[in-house]
Design an enzyme around this catalytic site. Structure first.
Site, mmCIF file in Angstrom:
data_model
loop_
_atom_site.group_PDB
_atom_site.id
_atom_site.type_symbol
_atom_site.label_atom_id
_atom_site.label_comp_id
_atom_site.label_asym_id
_atom_site.label_seq_id
_atom_site.Cartn_x
_atom_site.Cartn_y
_atom_site.Cartn_z
ATOM 1 C CB SER A 1 -0.922 0.008 1.216
ATOM 2 O OG SER A 1 -0.137 0.025 2.384
ATOM 3 N N GLY B 1 0.329 4.972 -0.103
ATOM 4 C CA GLY B 1 -1.032 5.097 0.410
ATOM 5 C C GLY B 1 -2.016 5.847 -0.452
ATOM 6 C CB CYS C 1 2.491 1.075 -12.485
ATOM 7 S SG CYS C 1 3.946 0.753 -11.501
HETATM 8 C C1 SAM Z 1 3.343 -0.337 -6.698
HETATM 9 S S1 SAM Z 1 3.863 -0.014 -5.115
HETATM 10 C C2 SAM Z 1 2.371 0.240 -4.222
HETATM 11 C C3 SAM Z 1 1.784 1.594 -4.389
HETATM 12 C C4 SAM Z 1 0.573 1.824 -3.517
HETATM 13 N N1 SAM Z 1 -0.446 0.837 -3.742
HETATM 14 C C5 SAM Z 1 -0.036 3.195 -3.714
HETATM 15 O O1 SAM Z 1 -1.024 3.322 -4.377
HETATM 16 O O2 SAM Z 1 0.499 4.167 -3.203
HETATM 17 C C6 SAM Z 1 4.297 -1.620 -4.591
HETATM 18 C C7 SAM Z 1 4.596 -1.719 -3.134
HETATM 19 O O3 SAM Z 1 4.782 -3.088 -2.845
HETATM 20 C C8 SAM Z 1 5.633 -3.168 -1.731
HETATM 21 N N2 SAM Z 1 6.074 -4.564 -1.667
HETATM 22 C C9 SAM Z 1 7.063 -5.157 -2.357
HETATM 23 N N3 SAM Z 1 7.124 -6.452 -2.055
HETATM 24 C C10 SAM Z 1 6.140 -6.696 -1.166
HETATM 25 C C11 SAM Z 1 5.698 -7.849 -0.471
HETATM 26 N N4 SAM Z 1 6.295 -9.020 -0.637
HETATM 27 N N5 SAM Z 1 4.656 -7.726 0.370
HETATM 28 C C12 SAM Z 1 4.046 -6.544 0.555
HETATM 29 N N6 SAM Z 1 4.440 -5.419 -0.056
HETATM 30 C C13 SAM Z 1 5.470 -5.492 -0.908
HETATM 31 C C14 SAM Z 1 6.683 -2.130 -2.041
HETATM 32 O O4 SAM Z 1 7.347 -1.726 -0.868
HETATM 33 C C15 SAM Z 1 5.862 -1.037 -2.659
HETATM 34 O O5 SAM Z 1 5.530 -0.064 -1.727
#
Ligand code: SAM
Length: 690
Positions: free
Chosen positions: A427, A430, A570
């Protein structure tokens, strides 16, 4: 940096301008052109502002300025001052036309009525977008959301950095940007000159534009097929006498592999030559039967891919991966679009304000903006600003989130309802979490999780700033769900990804440096290293597959109101999207894809380069910069049903989120695969306070 990349960046094209009569934008280069002055309200504001500055007058700019129909514009500062008096309440000639249904919250609304009221009624539709009946009702297609960069996340990182100066510098650079360098087949094809491909890409015409591109893709596929048949029959020799001079007014001989290598060693050919050669290759490939000069199609493709890589500054592996997603001419449009910034957009936080009130407040500060489009009642596109968009009092008070339009989509698709229990599995920072909280009207609970603890700081900050009271922030590896907690009515998995949809924001994706995007969008450098091979994408896809299964298993199939999972990225690669979705369908018999409820977007691939996916994968949606003028994005919505418990299913449960499933799909060695999983865990958990 690629040769072409040096020329970037142009200013953002309006995201949606349904009434615009701008001239053709079929050619991406033309997208840089300013809209017709009379037609674009924002332009008018700019001019009035200039005039006001010249006269030494300070004034506010109102919607009334923007709304003024052609022919009534140009009354200048006096008119505007008059309107501002109305805003200030000093004049009270208010009409309630068209406002009764939403006029329930006080003075600002009433004042806004005046601002939006148009004496001759023209343009009402456009401006009524600010007055969407029941704007506050947050229905799925008119909900809020957030984020700016990185496909989903740049918001908080860039807070305060989105300054006027930045917007302006983009504009001025745009002026330096040359006209479209590579005319594509579509540019001179009569077939494409129909209505559907003329004009700018807007929310209203994008569907037709998208169909036109699809039709062209089908035509190209047919041509390819014919060519292959001819080649197989040994035909084509008689085409050799085609005068290649006619292609581009000059001779064109495809260099041999050796010559190409020589050229590379010598620092590569001159940029003009590369441009010309790309143009020529596109044309030959668009009419291969006539223009092939006895060379194989693959030779032209190889040359083109290599030239695209050097011209735009990508590594060749990624160039080919992206190139293969589209018919030849469209691929160039995609690469071109990645050189142009997407519109700056903001999402109104309906927990704190309403869009028209926010719009008015920002306009009063000198921000030139418009509603994004009819598909969202909370989005605003910012054209220009004299103040830092990430540091206005309204921003600091949490009235909006800087957020790319594409990131509205997964939340609209998820459509969380009041009083539900929702998980945002990945998230930070956020944008989508706070959008969900707003749609749920601060009721129920949103668990906002992110494996990267450092990133939960910005997540928490946004949650506080936007006044979300129903959010619980936590930091687990998503693969630990549902052990940590399960039984959610809805889950959003906005997965870590390669960021190939957000190249215009982060050019480092082009060479897959472990960059800003990689760091933010993915778990860690170790897990999301440098995507220079198929295997690197498989590793990422692997993580995504693990996460999606855990997400499915965390949904409450008996939920009375929900039982949905939305998977988004994305990124535009098939490995990270359709392949992951198809894998989930194979591995979990209790899920099915459902329509995402989005008004636009291309259907996901059901077959791709020899792989076939479940037919229902066409219900997923793809978004592209060159088609939708938003970041490349992917959205899939699943309905989770009760699993039919069998012994076999129970056995699978214990194995399939580890190596076995990935092995099957990607040809992985399970032992080797295990190392990656363990390494991921070590990396994550070693820094984690117990
Ligand atoms: C595309 S970004 C999310 C953006 C967010 N949904 C937003 O709208 O602001 C992907 C996120 O996945 C997190 N991430 C990476 N591997 C992960 C895992 N195994 N479990 C949970 N989160 C993870 C990263 O830290 C990153 O913040």
């Amino acid at each position: 940096m690629g040769r072409r990349a040096k020329n970037k960046q142009g200013a953002p094209e309006p995201l949606a301008d349904p009434d615009s009569k701008k001239s053709s934008v079929k050619k991406l280069g033309k997208r840089k052109a300013e809209p017709e002055d009379e037609e674009r309200p924002g332009k008018k504001i700019k001019e009035d502002k200039k005039a006001a500055v010249k006269e030494g007058t300070k004034r506010k700019v109102t919607f009334a300025d923007q709304k003024k129909p052609e022919g009534k514009k140009g009354k200048g500062a006096n008119e505007i001052v008059k309107k501002n008096k109305e805003v200030d309440g000093s004049e009270d000639e208010r009409s309630s036309d068209g406002w009764e249904d939403v006029d329930e919250d006080g003075d600002l609304t009433a004042e806004a009525k005046v601002l939006f009221n148009d004496s001759d009624g023209k343009g009402e539709d456009e401006w009524n977008q600010f007055n969407m009946e029941g704007e506050e009702d947050d229905d799925p297609l008119r909900g809020p959301i957030e984020e700016l960069d990185l496909g989903s996340d740049d918001e908080d990182e860039s807070d305060g950095e989105v300054l006027v100066g930045k917007l302006r510098s983009r504009r001025s650079k745009q002026q330096e940007r040359p006209e479209k360098i590579i005319p594509t087949v579509s540019d001179d094809s009569d077939e494409d000159s129909g209505d559907e491909s003329d004009g700018p890409i807007t929310m209203t015409n994008m569907e037709a534009r998208s169909h036109a591109l699809d039709a062209r893709a089908a035509r190209e596929a047919e041509l390819d097929m014919e060519e292959m048949q001819r080649a197989a029959e040994g035909d084509g020799e008689d085409d050799l006498d085609v005068d290649m001079e006619s292609i581009d007014g000059e001779g064109f001989v495809l260099p041999t592999v050796e010559e190409r290598e020589e050229q590379k060693k010598a620092g590569g050919p001159d940029v003009n030559l590369v441009q010309r050669r790309m143009r020529q290759c596109v044309r030959v490939l668009g009419n291969f039967k006539k223009l092939n000069r006895g060379r194989a199609r693959t030779e032209y493709v190889d040359q083109l891919v290599s030239d695209i890589a050097s011209y735009y500054g990508y590594n060749e592996f990624l160039t080919e991966k992206l190139f293969n997603l589209f018919p030849v001419a469209e691929a160039i449009e995609f690469f071109e679009a990645n050189e142009v910034p997407r519109p700056v957009t903001i999402r109104t936080n309906t927990l704190r304000t309403r869009r028209r009130d926010l719009a008015q407040a920002l306009i009063n500060r000198g921000v030139n903006l418009e509603p994004i489009g009819k598909w969202t009642n909370v989005g605003l596109q910012v054209f220009e600003s004299t103040v830092p968009i990430g540091a206005t009092p309204e921003y600091l008070a949490g009235h909006y989130m800087l957020q790319a339009a594409s990131s509205f989509l997964p939340v609209i698709a998820l459509s969380p309802q009041p009083n539900e229990r929702v998980l945002d599995m990945a998230s930070a920072p956020g944008g989508k979490t706070t959008h969900m909280a707003a749609l749920m009207q601060n009721t129920g609970v949103v668990f906002a999780n992110d494996a990267n603890k450092a990133r939960t700081k910005s997540l928490t900050a946004n949650v506080h700033r936007l006044g979300c009271k129903n959010v619980v922030v936590c930091s687990y590896d998503g693969r630990e769900f549902p052990k940590v907690i399960g039984g959610f009515d809805r889950i959003l998995l906005d997965a870590p990804c390669s960021g190939t949809g957000v190249i215009s924001k982060d050019a480092s994706v082009k060479v897959n440096k472990a960059s800003h995007t990689a760091l933010l969008c993915s778990l860690s450098l170790a897990d999301c290293t440098i995507f220079q091979s198929e295997r690197d994408f498989m590793l990422l896809s692997h993580l995504q597959k693990q996460l999606i299964l855990c997400a499915i298993d965390s949904v409450n199939p008996s939920s009375k109101t929900g039982g949905y999972l939305v998977y988004s990225t994305c990124s535009v690669t098939v490995d990270e999207n359709e392949a992951v979705v198809d894998y989930a369908l194979k591995k979990r018999s209790n899920v099915k894809l459902v329509e995402a409820g989005l008004e636009f977007g291309r259907p996901g691939f059901t077959s791709y380069r020899g792989k076939t996916f479940h037919q229902s994968v066409s219900m997923t949606r793809r978004f592209y910069p060159h088609v939708h003028n938003m970041d490349g994005f992917f959205v899939a919505k699943f309905k989770v049903e009760k699993p039919v418990k069998t012994k076999k299913a129970d056995e699978e449960e214990t194995t399939d989120i580890t190596a076995e499933a990935i092995e099957q799909d990607a040809g992985f060695d399970s032992e080797e695969d295990k190392q990656y999983i363990e390494r991921g865990y070590r990396m994550k958990w070693s820094n984690r306070p117990r």
